[in-house]
Enzyme design. Structure first.
Site, mmCIF file in Angstrom:
data_model
loop_
_atom_site.group_PDB
_atom_site.id
_atom_site.type_symbol
_atom_site.label_atom_id
_atom_site.label_comp_id
_atom_site.label_asym_id
_atom_site.label_seq_id
_atom_site.Cartn_x
_atom_site.Cartn_y
_atom_site.Cartn_z
ATOM 1 N N CYS A 159 0.625 -1.186 0.054
ATOM 2 C CA CYS A 159 -0.169 0.174 -0.075
ATOM 3 C C CYS A 159 0.687 1.360 -0.106
ATOM 4 O O CYS A 159 0.179 2.271 -0.082
ATOM 5 C CB CYS A 159 -0.914 -0.085 1.035
ATOM 6 N N HIS A 284 -3.669 7.652 5.910
ATOM 7 C CA HIS A 284 -3.762 6.637 5.045
ATOM 8 C C HIS A 284 -5.022 6.007 5.565
ATOM 9 O O HIS A 284 -5.846 5.458 4.845
ATOM 10 C CB HIS A 284 -2.705 5.578 5.706
ATOM 11 N N HIS A 318 -9.850 1.218 -0.661
ATOM 12 C CA HIS A 318 -8.430 1.115 -0.615
ATOM 13 C C HIS A 318 -7.889 0.544 -1.884
ATOM 14 O O HIS A 318 -8.286 -0.636 -2.226
ATOM 15 C CB HIS A 318 -8.022 0.304 0.852
#
Length: 394
Positions: A159, A284, A318
């Site tokens: 990520c 995030h 995400h």
């Protein structure tokens, strides 16, 4: 000191395609949009995902091993900045334009479909190539399509990949190894990815709820964001970046937030800024119990609790390796043509977790009242791979 600028931006995600469309949906103060309930990637279990609805470019003019949804997604983002890219190639030469992109899925969905056909018919689909799943495929595809002969590589650190691709591109420019860089990230949805995160019990059955005491995990999404980076002055400067690796756990973040703290402080130091200079932070913000707890501690430690913050993952899901680049794109949109400082809202149930520092979350319609100067974006990955970017209005 050599400065690096983000000249042009192309992006596509569940909010739409292109700068204007995505900006409007991102800043919308009336409703959260972007996620779609479906069991396409989890048969028998409906989940909210950030799926791209637009038709993607047809890549049948390319060799079969480049014909993947991942490459088509990146191609859609590239098309939006293609005139500027072509001009950069003409100006600098094909050997002086680099490509650095983050991805983790590559041709995985094509592999899933091929395997399903093999199990059904004992034959592989015509044109299927295992090379579609090679992680370097994306950078190679773009380089071949553009006729580039310089540096081209993929970063795959889960990520943090998209954010680290921008940092890597900046280093190439500062070192004089390239005169322009196409940098960003791209990932697509697939059953394998959804099953993997489900096995970790990280996927929320509802729309994700970052920072809430009721948060239950992530929603997955897909998308791409590509920047043209150069040393010539442009609308946004990549003012600073920080990268750390705490290696606390294979999938869980260090609960003390030390890796995230070092990443944020390194970005501030490289940019020559104090914490007070940051006008907005894109978290995030995955809405998992561990990430939100760790990140809240880190933000409070480095920036304090007054800087406006939001997670945009309830809008896009995400997007994994694309997330760092896509959220850098949201920072870019926040800085450009935004005289009143409209900020991306933090969509959640408003029920703050009392165990977390009380961060200043952005309410729908909230504005700074002035044009933002510096925006920070965090990306934290499996294995303790952390990246923080600071973008500045130029």
């Amino acid at each position: 000191m050599t400065k690096v600028y983000l000249q042009e931006l192309g992006l596509i995600c569940s909010l739409g395609s292109g700068v204007d469309t995505v900006r409007q949906a991102l800043m919308d103060s009336a409703q959260a949009r972007g996620l779609t309930p479906t069991d396409r990637y989890s048969p028998g279990r409906v989940l909210h995902v950030g799926k791209v609805a637009q038709a993607l470019p047809d890549l049948r003019h390319l060799p079969s091993h480049y014909q993947t949804r991942n490459n088509a997604m990146a191609w859609a983002a590239l098309a939006q900045i293609r005139p500027a890219v072509d001009a950069a190639i003409a100006r600098h030469g094909a050997h002086r334009v680099a490509i650095v992109v983050g991805t983790s899925t590559s041709g995985l969905p094509e592999g899933e479909a091929a395997r399903a056909q093999f199990e059904r018919d004992q034959s592989w689909p015509e044109g299927f190539s295992y090379a579609q799943q090679e992680l370097g495929n994306l950078a190679e595809c773009l380089a071949v399509a553009l006729g580039l002969t310089g540096i081209a590589h993929v970063i795959s650190t889960a990520c943090s990949s998209g954010a680290k691709a921008l940092a890597s591109g900046a280093r190439l420019l500062k070192a004089g190894l390239a005169d322009a860089v196409i940098a960003g990230g791209c990932d697509v949805l697939g059953a394998f990815t959804v099953a993997g995160f489900s096995a970790l019990e990280s996927v929320s059955p509802e729309v994700c709820n970052p920072l809430s005491q009721h948060r239950r995990g992530i929603n997955l999404g897909e998308g791409a964001a590509l920047f043209l980076m150069e040393r010539d002055a442009g609308p946004v400067q990549l003012a600073g970046w920080g990268e750390t690796s705490d290696a606390h756990h294979m999938s869980a973040p260090d609960p003390s937030g030390q890796g995230a703290i070092r990443s944020m402080r390194a970005a501030l130091e490289r940019a020559g800024l104090t914490p007070e200079a940051i006008d907005y932070l894109n978290l995030h913000g995955t809405a998992t119990p561990h990430n939100d707890a760790m990140e809240s501690l880190a933000v409070a430690e480095v920036l304090g609790c007054k800087v406006p913050v939001s997670s945009t993952k309830p809008l896009t899901g995400h997007t994994l390796a694309a997330a760092g680049a896509l959220e850098a794109a949201f920072a870019w949109l926040t800085l450009v043509d935004n005289p009143q400082g409209r900020l991306p809202p933090h969509w959640w149930d408003g029920q703050a977790d009392p165990a977390l520092p009380a961060l200043s979350v952005v309410r729908p319609g909230e504005q700074l009242g002035h044009a933002p100067r510096y925006v920070m974006s965090n990306s934290f990955a499996f294995g303790g791979s952390n990246a923080t970017l600071i973008l500045g209005a130029a």
